[in-house]
Design an enzyme around this catalytic site. Structure first.
Site, short mmCIF file in Angstrom:
data_model
loop_
_atom_site.label_atom_id
_atom_site.label_comp_id
_atom_site.label_asym_id
_atom_site.label_seq_id
_atom_site.Cartn_x
_atom_site.Cartn_y
_atom_site.Cartn_z
N ALA A 142 0.83 -1.21 0.00
CA ALA A 142 0.00 0.00 0.00
C ALA A 142 0.86 1.25 0.00
CB ALA A 142 -0.93 0.00 1.22
N GLU A 161 10.32 3.14 6.20
CA GLU A 161 10.11 1.69 6.29
C GLU A 161 10.95 1.16 7.45
OE1 GLU A 161 8.33 -0.97 5.18
OE2 GLU A 161 9.73 -2.11 6.46
N ASN A 169 4.56 -7.61 3.77
CA ASN A 169 3.92 -8.90 3.47
C ASN A 169 3.55 -9.01 2.00
OD1 ASN A 169 4.00 -10.17 5.95
ND2 ASN A 169 2.13 -9.18 6.67
N GLY A 174 0.98 -14.21 -2.44
CA GLY A 174 0.83 -15.10 -3.60
C GLY A 174 0.92 -14.37 -4.93
N GLY A 175 0.94 -13.05 -4.90
CA GLY A 175 1.10 -12.27 -6.13
C GLY A 175 -0.12 -12.30 -7.04
N ASP A 399 1.66 -1.81 14.15
CA ASP A 399 2.03 -0.50 14.72
C ASP A 399 1.05 0.60 14.32
OD1 ASP A 399 4.22 -2.11 15.11
OD2 ASP A 399 5.68 -0.73 14.25
N ARG A 457 -11.27 -19.84 2.47
CA ARG A 457 -10.06 -20.14 3.23
C ARG A 457 -10.38 -20.52 4.67
NH1 ARG A 457 -5.63 -15.60 1.22
NH2 ARG A 457 -5.01 -16.75 -0.64
N HIS A 570 -3.83 -12.98 7.70
CA HIS A 570 -4.35 -11.65 7.32
C HIS A 570 -5.34 -11.18 8.37
CE1 HIS A 570 -5.35 -8.70 4.03
NE2 HIS A 570 -6.41 -8.55 4.80
N GLU A 599 -3.70 -3.29 4.52
CA GLU A 599 -4.17 -4.17 5.59
C GLU A 599 -4.37 -3.46 6.92
OE1 GLU A 599 -1.97 -7.90 5.71
OE2 GLU A 599 -3.09 -8.54 7.47
P1 ADP Z 1 0.11 -3.59 2.97
O1 ADP Z 1 -0.17 -4.71 2.03
O2 ADP Z 1 -1.09 -3.16 3.69
O3 ADP Z 1 0.90 -2.51 2.35
P2 ADP Z 1 2.51 -4.81 3.93
O4 ADP Z 1 2.66 -5.85 4.94
O5 ADP Z 1 2.81 -5.14 2.51
O6 ADP Z 1 1.06 -4.23 4.09
O7 ADP Z 1 3.44 -3.57 4.27
C1 ADP Z 1 3.50 -2.96 5.52
C2 ADP Z 1 4.89 -2.35 5.66
O8 ADP Z 1 4.91 -1.44 6.75
C3 ADP Z 1 5.98 -3.39 5.95
O9 ADP Z 1 7.03 -3.22 5.04
C4 ADP Z 1 6.40 -3.08 7.38
O10 ADP Z 1 7.75 -3.40 7.64
C5 ADP Z 1 6.14 -1.59 7.45
N1 ADP Z 1 5.94 -1.08 8.82
C6 ADP Z 1 5.21 -1.65 9.81
N2 ADP Z 1 5.24 -0.89 10.91
C7 ADP Z 1 6.01 0.19 10.62
C8 ADP Z 1 6.43 1.34 11.34
N3 ADP Z 1 6.09 1.51 12.61
N4 ADP Z 1 7.19 2.25 10.72
C9 ADP Z 1 7.58 2.07 9.42
N5 ADP Z 1 7.23 1.00 8.69
C10 ADP Z 1 6.45 0.07 9.27
#
Ligand code: ADP
Length: 632
Positions: A142, A161, A169, A174-175, A399, A457, A570, A599
Site C-alpha cells: 500500500a 520503512e 507482506n 501469492g502475487g 504499529d 479459506r 491476514h 491491511e
Molecule cells: P500492505 O499490504 O497493507 O501494504 P505490507 O505488509 O505489505 O502491508 O506492508 C506494511 C509495511 O509497513 C511493511 O514493510 C512493514 O515493515 C512496514 N511497517 C510496519 N510498521 C512500521 C512502522 N512503525 N514504521 C515504518 N514501517 C512500518
C-alpha cells in the site's frame, strides 16, 4: 633491503583492510559452504586471492525473493567492502543474513583465515528533521502504491520503512490479483456456464438492506443478459463486490466494496503500465471462489514491488525512501495530523513534517501474537496463541493500528483474522507451494478428502484443524505438473528441487500405492479418494464437499504430495476509512491530514478475505490515498 621493507609494508596494509589476524599464509582459491537458511540450505562460494575476499556468490538458496533473497544480494558486497564478516544484517531478514555470514565465515576458517572485527567505524547518525508534502509510513504494497500515485500527481514524498528492505507482506504474498477481465474470462479454461450456480445462489437470497437489493438487481440484469451467450464466465464489478461481501459473511462494507471493485480493472491496467506482468491465463486461485484471478509472472509479490520501486527510482527529485526507520507516533497540530515521530536504526530521532498529509500503510497484525490474542480471539478459531505459525513478515506488527488509535481513529472488525490453509507446517512459509491451480486435491493423513479445495479459506483452515495432527497433504500428479523440473513453486524454484532435496516434506512415487506407502496411508483408501474425485471431474457424480471448479482428472503418475498447515495470515479489521481513504473517528468525522490504505484498514473483507483480493485492496486504496493526499 629497501624493497623488502616495502613488501612488509604492503602486507601490513592488507592485513588491516582484510580484517585478518595471524594469517601467515594468504590463501587463494574457491571455498564452498552450505548453511541452513530460513527456508532451506544456502550454498555459498567464496573466492580468495592471496587472503583477499574477491568474490562471494550464492550458488543456491530457498529464501524468499526480495526478503531473505535481498539479504543474500546485499550482504556479500558488505563483506567484500569491509573484508570482514562483521557486517550489519538486513533488518527484517536477519536469519537469512546470519546464515550467509556463517557460511562465509566457515569458508574463511576452512581457508585458514581468522576474521577479526571490521575496521569500519560505526558512525551514529544525527537526529533528522525533514519537511515534505506527503509522508508515508510503511514501504510495503500500500505504501509503495500510494507513493507512486502521489508522485504521479507531482507531490514530494518521504516513505519510512521499519525494516531494511521494501515490500512487507506484499512481497511474500501469492502475487495474485482478482478482477473482472472479460477478454481473458471469455477464453478461461472452464466449461461455459459451469459457475452459474454461484450467481444463482447469491441472487436467490433475500436482500438484507436496500443497497444489497440494488446490487442484486443490477447483477440479475447483467446475468440474464449473459445467460443468452456461450461465454465461459459471467462477471462484472457489481458481481465481484457482491461475491466478496457474501464471501466475508456480509461483515464488510458493501459500499466500499463497490468502490474497490469499480477501480480494480483500471488499477490492473495501471499496474501493467508500470511494468507489472501477468500470465495470459485467468484462474481461480484457492480461496478466491471465482475464475477472475490474474497471476504474476514473478515469484510471490516481487513483480508488484519491483514495478513500484522502478517507477519511484526514476523520480529521485520527488521521493525519499528511508529504510530502517520506524514510525512511532503521529504528530497532531490543531486537530490535524501533520507529521510523524520516528526512529532511525541506531536510535536517532527522526521527525518528519508533512505539509499535505500522512498516509498510514503499516499492514496488519496477524504476526503479532499479543495483538491477535487481544483482538481477534473470536469463536471461530480454537487457538491463536504463539503455537499457531504465521506467514507474516517480522516488521509487520500492527504499529499503525496503535498510532491511528492514539489520534482518535475508529477501529472496526478487529476480531476478524484469517488463517491461510496451506502454509509450510514448520516455517509458515509459502514459497514452496507448487502452482497447480485446480489440478490438485487436499487429503488428510488417512488419504481421504475432507473439504472442497475451491471453497473459502476459513472453511479449509477449519477443516484441516479438525483432521488428525491438524495437517493435510496437497496431492497432485503428472496431469497437472507433467515435468517437475519445469513446473513452478510460488517462490520460483521448480518442484523437483524440493523433491530431489527432500525439502518441505515433499514426496513422490511412480504409483498411487507407492505414494500411499511413503505417507503410511492405506493404498486402497487413497486410490478410492482419487477415483471418486475423477468421477466429480467427469460430472458423473457430484462432489459431496461441494467443489465445482475442475480442470483435470488425476490419472497419471508420478504422484506428488507435501504437507500443509493453517497459519495466521491476514487481519481483516483495522482503521475505519471512507471512500477517499481518509481515516475516520468513532463519530464518523474525518481525521484531517490522515489517510490509510492496505491491511491497516478494516472496511472491506469482513469475516473472510478472498484469496487474490488483498493485492487489489492495497493497490486500489493505496492509489486512492496517494492521489488524494497529493491533492490536499
Ligand atoms: P500492505 O499490504 O497493507 O501494504 P505490507 O505488509 O505489505 O502491508 O506492508 C506494511 C509495511 O509497513 C511493511 O514493510 C512493514 O515493515 C512496514 N511497517 C510496519 N510498521 C512500521 C512502522 N512503525 N514504521 C515504518 N514501517 C512500518
Amino acid at each position: 633491503m629497501k624493497r623488502a621493507n616495502r613488501f612488509i609494508g604492503i602486507i601490513a596494509i592488507l592485513a588491516v583492510t582484510m580484517g585478518l589476524t595471524g594469517c601467515k599464509d594468504q590463501p587463494s582459491g574457491s571455498f564452498t559452504q552450505t548453511t541452513p537458511g530460513l527456508f532451506g540450505p544456502i550454498e555459498v562460494s567464496v573466492e580468495l586471492n592471496k587472503g583477499t575476499i574477491e568474490n562471494i556468490s550464492v550458488v543456491s538458496h530457498l529464501e524468499t525473493p526480495g526478503v531473505g533473497g535481498y539479504a543474500l544480494e546485499v550482504i556479500p558486497d558488505r563483506i567484500i567492502e569491509a573484508q570482514s564478516t562483521d557486517v550489519d544484517v538486513v533488518s527484517g531478514a536477519s536469519i537469512s543474513s546470519r546464515a550467509l555470514i556463517a557460511a562465509v565465515s566457515s569458508c574463511l576458517e576452512t581457508a585458514g583465515m581468522k576474521v577479526k572485527k571490521s575496521n569500519t567505524r560505526k558512525v551514529i547518525p544525527d537526529d533528522i528533521d525533514k519537511t515534505t508534502e506527503v509522508v508515508i509510513i510503511g514501504g510495503g504494497g500500500a505504501g509503495l502504491a500510494a507513493a507512486v500515485a502521489a508522485t504521479e500527481a507531482g507531490s514530494r514524498v518521504i516513505i519510512i520503512e521499519k525494516t531494511g528492505f521494501l515490500g512487507g507482506n506484499a512481497i511474500v504474498s501469492g502475487g495474485i490479483f482478482n478482477c473482472p477481465d472479460p477478454a481473458l474470462q471469455d477464453i478461461a479454461d472452464i466449461k461455459a456456464h459451469s459457475l452459474d450456480s454461484l450467481i444463482e445462489n447469491a441472487l436467490s437470497e433475500t436482500p438484507v438492506n436496500p443497497l444489497h437489493k440494488e446490487v442484486m438487481d443490477t447483477v440479475r440484469e447483467q446475468f440474464n443478459a449473459y445467460k443468452k451467450t456461450d461465454k465461459h464466465v459471467f462477471d462484472s464489478p457489481e458481481w465481484f463486490a457482491l461475491q466478496t461481501w457474501n464471501g466475508g459473511d456480509k461483515v464488510g462494507d458493501l459500499d466500499m466494496l463497490l468502490v474497490y471493485a469499480d477501480n480494480a480493472f483500471s488499477t490492473l491496467e495501471w499496474l501493467k503500465d508500470l511494468g507489472m506482468t501477468f500470465t495470459d491465463k485467468i484462474n481461480s486461485a484457492s480461496g478466491s471462489l471465482y475464475m477472475r484471478t490474474h497471476t504474476s509472472t514473478e515469484p510471490h509479490g516481487t513483480g508488484y514491488i519491483a514495478a513500484f520501486r522502478d517507477n519511484l527510482a526514476g523520480k529521485s527529485d520527488l521521493i525519499d525512501i528511508m529504510t530502517d526507520t520506524e514510525g512511532k507516533s503521529l504528530i497532531v497540530e490543531d486537530g490535524r495530523v501533520t507529521g510523524v515521530n520516528a526512529q532511525g536504526k541506531s536510535g536517532n530521532k527522526v521527525t518528519l513534517h508533512a505539509t499535505k498529509a500522512v498516509i498510514l500503510a503499516t499492514g496488519g497484525f496477524a504476526g503479532n501474537v499479543e495483538m491477535r490474542m487481544k483482538y481477534a480471539q473470536s469463536d471461530k478459531w480454537p487457538d491463536l496463541s504463539a503455537k499457531v505459525i504465521s506467514t507474516n513478515m517480522q516488521g509487520v506488527s500492527g504499529d499503525g493500528i496503535r498510532m491511528a488509535q492514539e489520534v482518535g481513529a475508529n477501529l472496526i472488525n478487529m476480531n476478524q483474522i484469517q488463517l491461510l490453509p496451506y502454509a509450510n507446517p514448520w516455517t509458515g512459509g509459502t514459497g514452496d507451494i507448487t502452482l497447480t491451480y485446480s489440478g490438485s486435491i487436499y487429503i488428510n493423513k488417512n488419504g481421504e478428502r475432507f473439504v472442497r479445495e475451491d471453497g473459502r479459506r476459513d472453511e479449509m483452515s477449519l477443516g484441516i484443524i479438525a483432521q488428525p495432527e491438524g495437517i493435510m497433504y496437497q496431492l497432485f500428479s503428472a496431469d497437472a505438473v507433467p515435468d517437475p523440473t519445469k513446473g513452478k513453486t510460488l517462490g520460483g524454484m521448480p518442484p523437483s528441487y524440493y523433491i530431489d532435496n527432500k525439502l518441505s516434506g515433499y514426496v513422490s512415487a511412480p504409483t498411487v500405492a507407492g505414494l500411499a506407502e511413503i505417507l503410511k496411508m492405506n493404498p486402497s483408501t487413497l486410490q478410492k479418494t482419487i477415483d471418486d474425485f475423477n468421477s466429480y471431474v467427469e460430472g458423473t457424480e457430484v462432489d459431496p464437499f461441494g467443489r465445482i471448479t475442475f480442470t483435470k482428472k488425476l490419472l497419471t503418475g508420478p504422484w506428488y504430495a507435501y504437507p500443509r498447515k493453517p497459519a495466521a495470515h491476514h487481519t481483516m479489521g483495522g482503521v475505519d476509512i471512507d471512500a477517499s481513504a481518509r481515516a475516520l473517528r468513532v463519530d464518523g468525522s474525518v481525521i484531517d491530514g490522515l489517510y490509510c490504505a492496505g491491511e491497516v484498514t478494516g472496511n472491506l473483507h469482513g469475516a473472510n478475505r478472498l484469496g487474490g483480493n488483498a493485492i487489489v485492496d492495497f493497490c486500489v486504496f493505496g492509489r486512492i490515498a496517494g492521489m488524494n493526499a497529493a491533492g490536499e
